[in-house]
Structures are given as C-alpha cells and as structure tokens.
Write an enzyme that holds these catalytic residues in place. Structure first.
Site, PDB file in Angstrom:
ATOM      1  N   TYR A 127       0.781  -1.308   0.033  1.00 22.04           N
ATOM      2  CA  TYR A 127       0.006  -0.019  -0.018  1.00 22.04           C
ATOM      3  C   TYR A 127       0.975   1.177   0.172  1.00 22.04           C
ATOM      4  CZ  TYR A 127      -3.932  -2.805   1.177  1.00 22.04           C
ATOM      5  OH  TYR A 127      -5.295  -3.771   1.354  1.00 22.04           O
TER       6      TYR A 127
ATOM      7  N   LEU B 130     -18.275  -1.329   1.762  1.00 18.45           N
ATOM      8  CA  LEU B 130     -18.981  -0.192   1.189  1.00 18.45           C
ATOM      9  C   LEU B 130     -18.729  -0.065  -0.199  1.00 18.45           C
ATOM     10  CD1 LEU B 130     -17.630   1.864   4.132  1.00 18.45           C
ATOM     11  CD2 LEU B 130     -20.178   1.903   3.552  1.00 18.45           C
ATOM     12  N   GLY B 131     -18.401  -1.110  -0.973  1.00 20.05           N
ATOM     13  CA  GLY B 131     -17.901  -1.297  -2.106  1.00 20.05           C
ATOM     14  C   GLY B 131     -17.182  -0.114  -2.623  1.00 20.05           C
ATOM     15  N   ARG B 132     -16.176  -0.043  -1.741  1.00 16.66           N
ATOM     16  CA  ARG B 132     -15.044   1.132  -2.140  1.00 16.66           C
ATOM     17  C   ARG B 132     -15.735   2.439  -2.136  1.00 16.66           C
ATOM     18  NH1 ARG B 132     -14.342  -3.340  -4.576  1.00 16.66           N
ATOM     19  NH2 ARG B 132     -12.168  -4.555  -4.297  1.00 16.66           N
ATOM     20  N   GLY B 133     -16.853   2.431  -1.481  1.00 18.14           N
ATOM     21  CA  GLY B 133     -17.455   3.899  -1.655  1.00 18.14           C
ATOM     22  C   GLY B 133     -18.867   3.858  -2.419  1.00 18.14           C
TER      23      GLY B 133
ATOM     24  N   SER C 245     -21.884   3.610  -0.464  1.00 12.89           N
ATOM     25  CA  SER C 245     -21.753   4.366   0.718  1.00 12.89           C
ATOM     26  C   SER C 245     -22.848   5.228   0.914  1.00 12.89           C
ATOM     27  CB  SER C 245     -20.463   4.839   0.934  1.00 12.89           C
ATOM     28  OG  SER C 245     -20.320   5.839  -0.064  1.00 12.89           O
TER      29      SER C 245
HETATM   30  N1  LIG Z   1      -7.526  -8.474   0.874  1.00 12.53           N
HETATM   31  C1  LIG Z   1      -7.671  -7.398   0.010  1.00 12.53           C
HETATM   32  O1  LIG Z   1      -7.544  -8.079  -1.290  1.00 12.53           O
HETATM   33  C2  LIG Z   1      -8.262  -6.151   0.110  1.00 12.53           C
HETATM   34  C3  LIG Z   1      -8.387  -5.300  -0.997  1.00 12.53           C
HETATM   35  C4  LIG Z   1      -9.031  -4.247  -0.699  1.00 12.53           C
HETATM   36  C5  LIG Z   1      -8.984  -3.565   0.364  1.00 12.53           C
HETATM   37  N2  LIG Z   1      -8.556  -4.434   1.313  1.00 12.53           N
HETATM   38  C6  LIG Z   1      -8.589  -3.809   2.968  1.00 12.53           C
HETATM   39  O2  LIG Z   1      -9.981  -3.597   3.359  1.00 12.53           O
HETATM   40  C7  LIG Z   1      -9.988  -2.325   3.809  1.00 12.53           C
HETATM   41  C8  LIG Z   1     -11.356  -1.615   3.330  1.00 12.53           C
HETATM   42  O3  LIG Z   1     -11.732  -1.846   2.023  1.00 12.53           O
HETATM   43  P1  LIG Z   1     -11.701  -0.606   0.958  1.00 12.53           P
HETATM   44  O4  LIG Z   1     -11.315   0.644   1.415  1.00 12.53           O
HETATM   45  O5  LIG Z   1     -11.358  -0.957  -0.403  1.00 12.53           O
HETATM   46  O6  LIG Z   1     -13.412  -0.432   0.810  1.00 12.53           O
HETATM   47  P2  LIG Z   1     -14.654  -0.053   1.632  1.00 12.53           P
HETATM   48  O7  LIG Z   1     -14.286   0.118   2.956  1.00 12.53           O
HETATM   49  O8  LIG Z   1     -15.918  -0.429   1.009  1.00 12.53           O
HETATM   50  O9  LIG Z   1     -14.771   1.648   1.012  1.00 12.53           O
HETATM   51  C9  LIG Z   1     -13.785   2.604   1.643  1.00 12.53           C
HETATM   52  C10 LIG Z   1     -14.072   3.933   0.877  1.00 12.53           C
HETATM   53  O10 LIG Z   1     -15.484   4.299   1.053  1.00 12.53           O
HETATM   54  C11 LIG Z   1     -16.023   5.739   1.152  1.00 12.53           C
HETATM   55  N3  LIG Z   1     -16.878   5.796   2.210  1.00 12.53           N
HETATM   56  C12 LIG Z   1     -17.926   6.495   2.179  1.00 12.53           C
HETATM   57  N4  LIG Z   1     -18.655   6.601   3.342  1.00 12.53           N
HETATM   58  C13 LIG Z   1     -17.833   6.046   4.000  1.00 12.53           C
HETATM   59  C14 LIG Z   1     -17.953   5.588   5.500  1.00 12.53           C
HETATM   60  N5  LIG Z   1     -18.865   6.157   6.443  1.00 12.53           N
HETATM   61  N6  LIG Z   1     -16.894   4.985   6.292  1.00 12.53           N
HETATM   62  C15 LIG Z   1     -15.752   4.619   5.431  1.00 12.53           C
HETATM   63  N7  LIG Z   1     -15.731   4.798   4.114  1.00 12.53           N
HETATM   64  C16 LIG Z   1     -16.743   5.419   3.425  1.00 12.53           C
HETATM   65  C17 LIG Z   1     -14.545   6.065   1.352  1.00 12.53           C
HETATM   66  O11 LIG Z   1     -14.085   6.917   0.236  1.00 12.53           O
HETATM   67  P3  LIG Z   1     -13.994   8.482   0.365  1.00 12.53           P
HETATM   68  O12 LIG Z   1     -12.997   8.979   1.269  1.00 12.53           O
HETATM   69  O13 LIG Z   1     -13.505   8.946  -1.095  1.00 12.53           O
HETATM   70  O14 LIG Z   1     -15.219   8.897   0.446  1.00 12.53           O
HETATM   71  C18 LIG Z   1     -13.488   5.175   1.531  1.00 12.53           C
HETATM   72  O15 LIG Z   1     -12.183   5.432   1.055  1.00 12.53           O
HETATM   73  C19 LIG Z   1      -8.696  -1.410   2.962  1.00 12.53           C
HETATM   74  O16 LIG Z   1      -8.467  -0.367   3.544  1.00 12.53           O
HETATM   75  C20 LIG Z   1      -7.828  -2.609   3.215  1.00 12.53           C
HETATM   76  O17 LIG Z   1      -7.117  -2.484   4.439  1.00 12.53           O
HETATM   77  C21 LIG Z   1      -8.182  -5.568   1.443  1.00 12.53           C
END
Ligand SMILES: NC(=O)c1ccc[n+]([C@@H]2O[C@H](COP(=O)([O-])OP(=O)(O)OC[C@H]3O[C@@H](n4cnc5c(N)ncnc54)[C@H](OP(=O)(O)O)[C@@H]3O)[C@@H](O)[C@H]2O)c1
Length: 331
Positions: A56, A206-209, A212
C-alpha cells in the site's frame, strides 16, 4: 466496542476493523495529518484491528501506521499485514511473489517499517500461482515459531486453497470482499470457513464507496484513484448500481440510519465469525461508520435489504479483468 474472535485460533479484536489502504493513495491523494488523526480516533473509539499491506503506497502505509501508533502499548491493537504483491516503478502491479524466501524478506521489511517485533496476522495478498500454498504457509509457520508472527491469514483464495493451507497451520481468518453487492463467498467459501473454524474479515463492505450513499453518477475518480478503473464505477454500470443504492437509502431512512451504516451492519449481521473492515480515511467517514457496530438489523430489515439488492444485482465485475483472474471467487 464489542469484540469478535477471528476463527477458533485467531485474536479477539473489535467487531469493526480499520482498513488503512485508502490512506496511501489507493483512492487518490490522502491527507497525512487527517489519516493519522483517523487512526487515533479509531483507537479511541475502541477499534483494535488495523489492516494494511506492505505494497500500500509501496511501504508508505506501514510507515504512516508506525507514526500513528507510536507510543501506544503494542498489545492494545492488532496489526493485519498483507504481502506478496509486486510493484512496478511508475505504478502498476507486476504479479505476486509468495516463495518462502520472499515471505521472510517481505516480513523483515514490514517489521522495520512498522517499528515492531511482530505482526499479529500475516497473510499473502493473493495466491502466487507458481508456489504451492503449503510452501507459503509453511514459511509463515516458521515465522510464527520464531515469534515474529502471531497468526496466519489468507486473502482472496478459493475453498480448496483454504483447506490446503489450514492443513499446514491453523488459519485465523480469510480476508475477502463481502458486501451486499459482492456475495460470491456465500456459495463455497463461507461454508468451508465455518466447517474449519476460520473467521472472515470482509473488505469492500462499502463497495469502495459505491454503496456508501456518498457516491454520485457525476463524480469522477481523481488522479491515482483506483475506482477510475473499477467496472462497477464505469459509466453504464454506475447508474444501475446507484439505483440499487437509492433502494437501500429507502431502507436506511426507515431504519433511521445512513446507507453506509446499513451496509456495514448488513455484513456484521452475517455471523459472529464475520468481521467488517471499513476503509475510512477521514474522521468524518469514520464517525459515520462506527455506529454501525451498534446497529441491530431485524429479520425484517435483512429481508428489506435483500429485496432492495438481491444477490447478483450489481452490474460490473468487482475488479478489472486482469485482476479477476487471480481471485478465489467471482462477484
Ligand atoms: N485483501 C484484499 O484483497 C483487500 C482488497 C482491498 C482492500 N482491503 C482492505 O480492506 C480495507 C477496506 O476496503 P476498501 O477501502 O477497499 O473498501 P470500503 O471500506 O468498501 O470503502 C472505503 C471507501 O468508501 C468511502 N466511504 C464513504 N462513506 C464511508 C464511511 N462512512 N466509512 C468509510 N468509508 C466510507 C471512502 O471513500 P471517500 O473517502 O472517497 O469517500 C472510503 O475510502 C482496505 O483499507 C484494506 O485494508 C483488502
């Protein structure tokens, strides 16, 4: 915050974990001071699981976390670290390396960057097609025996790989995408985890936002924001997917919560063995996410969510085609 135990052998951690990926450029530029303040706010709210990966931001994320966690008692939080993804100068991924000698090299760098003597959960980010999983897990097992790693996890692998890995050393948890719009894990993977006593750490909750409640059809991903390549965010798909979010908003409003809280609570409601990660990179987003830990969804609520977004309702793959090839399950 209440806790959940990751599988029958893993640690007891807060029922919501903080994913730090977005703090190191995955979703475009992130504010360093705000990222650190977000980690502090999460810890103060009782979050004890922090997820990162050595790739990352090419080490940026681990250095950021080291700074954010400096001075805190090491046993007051658990670090989940992924390794193995190879990077290219100028950006992009160059495959995976999970050979035993590479595992030990990656961990050495991670421990140094994180400023710690152990990682709580260590996991290959993806299967290395050239290396049997037994060899990768066998190498991590040696690191467990040497005291550098506490638990072994997996990420984005299929049910057969989970079985093979678990036969070498108990696996604490599988990290995999799981949300109301990504339910492929329910077919084979989740029953296998339950049979073997392995936890599920859900990402992309959150489907990456996208689901959300904050994403809009007119919003374009900025420079470096990987969502610009996400099929579900692509024009033609995003409009359909946001219509699903509009349905979820109706359910959320009736429940008196936000869409983000509803979809986090939906994942948490899938079982005591399922632990949602939230990828908040600002205190504002985190503050919205955390109350989801207290949100109880009734059978009627779950049915209303299911009706709003039936399995398979989302349009577009969860990753671009080149990345779909190396996942254990589909959408
Ligand atoms: N094992 C794997 O292959 C893998 C892959 C991907 C991720 N991960 C891990 O999983 C974690 C979470 O995944 P992710 O970030 O891809 O997906 P997520 O949690 O579905 O989406 C996070 C994004 O959603 C938006 N969002 C809107 N409202 C939110 C709220 N109330 N709380 C949090 N986020 C909100 C934010 O974008 P904005 O700031 O632009 O609004 C935030 O960056 C990552 O940080 C990583 O540690 C693992």
């Amino acid at each position: 915050m209440r806790t959940r135990t990751l599988g029958s052998t893993g640690p007891a951690v807060s029922m919501l974990g903080l994913g730090a990926m977005g703090m190191s450029g995955a979703y475009g530029e992130a504010d360093r001071a705000e990222s650190i303040a977000t980690v502090h706010a999460a810890l103060e709210a009782g979050v004890t699981l922090i997820d990162t990966g050595d790739f990352y931001g090419a080490g940026h994320n681990e250095l950021l976390l080291a700074e954010a966690l400096r001075g805190r008692a090491r046993d007051s939080y658990a670090l989940s670290v992924k390794f193995g993804m190879l990077l290219r100068p100028g950006g992009g991924f160059g495959g995976n390396d999970a050979r035993p000698e590479a595992v030990k090299n990656f961990l050495t760098h991670s421990l140094t960057r994180l400023g710690t003597d152990h990682v709580d959960i260590y996991r290959p980010a993806r299967l290395d097609p050239a290396v049997p999983i037994e060899e990768t897990v066998g190498a991590i097992k040696e690191l467990v025996e040497a005291g550098y790693v506490r638990h072994i996890g997996l990420s984005e692998v299929d049910a057969a790989t989970i079985r093979r890995a678990h036969a070498v050393h108990p696996i604490s948890d599988l990290q995999i995408e799981y949300s109301v719009i990504s339910r492929a894990v329910e077919a084979d993977v989740l029953p296998t985890l339950r049979e073997l006593g392995i936890g599920l750490t859900a990402y992309g909750v959150l489907g990456r936002g996208l689901i959300s409640g904050h994403w809009t059809a007119g919003r374009t991903a900025g420079p470096g924001d990987s969502r610009g390549f996400g099929p579900r965010f692509a024009s033609g798909n995003v409009e359909h997917n946001l219509a699903l979010v509009a349905e979820l908003r109706r359910v959320a409003e009736a429940k008196g919560c936000t869409v983000a809280q509803l979809v986090i609570a939906w994942v948490a409601a899938q079982g005591e063995d399922v632990l949602p990660l939230v990828g908040a990179r600002t205190r504002e987003r985190l503050a919205e996410a955390l109350p989801a830990a207290e949100l109880h969804l009734t059978a009627d609520d779950l049915a209303a969510i299911e009706k709003a977004v039936p399995p398979g309702a989302a349009r577009g793959d969860r990753y671009p085609a080149a990345f779909m090839a190396n996942l254990g399950v589909g959408n």
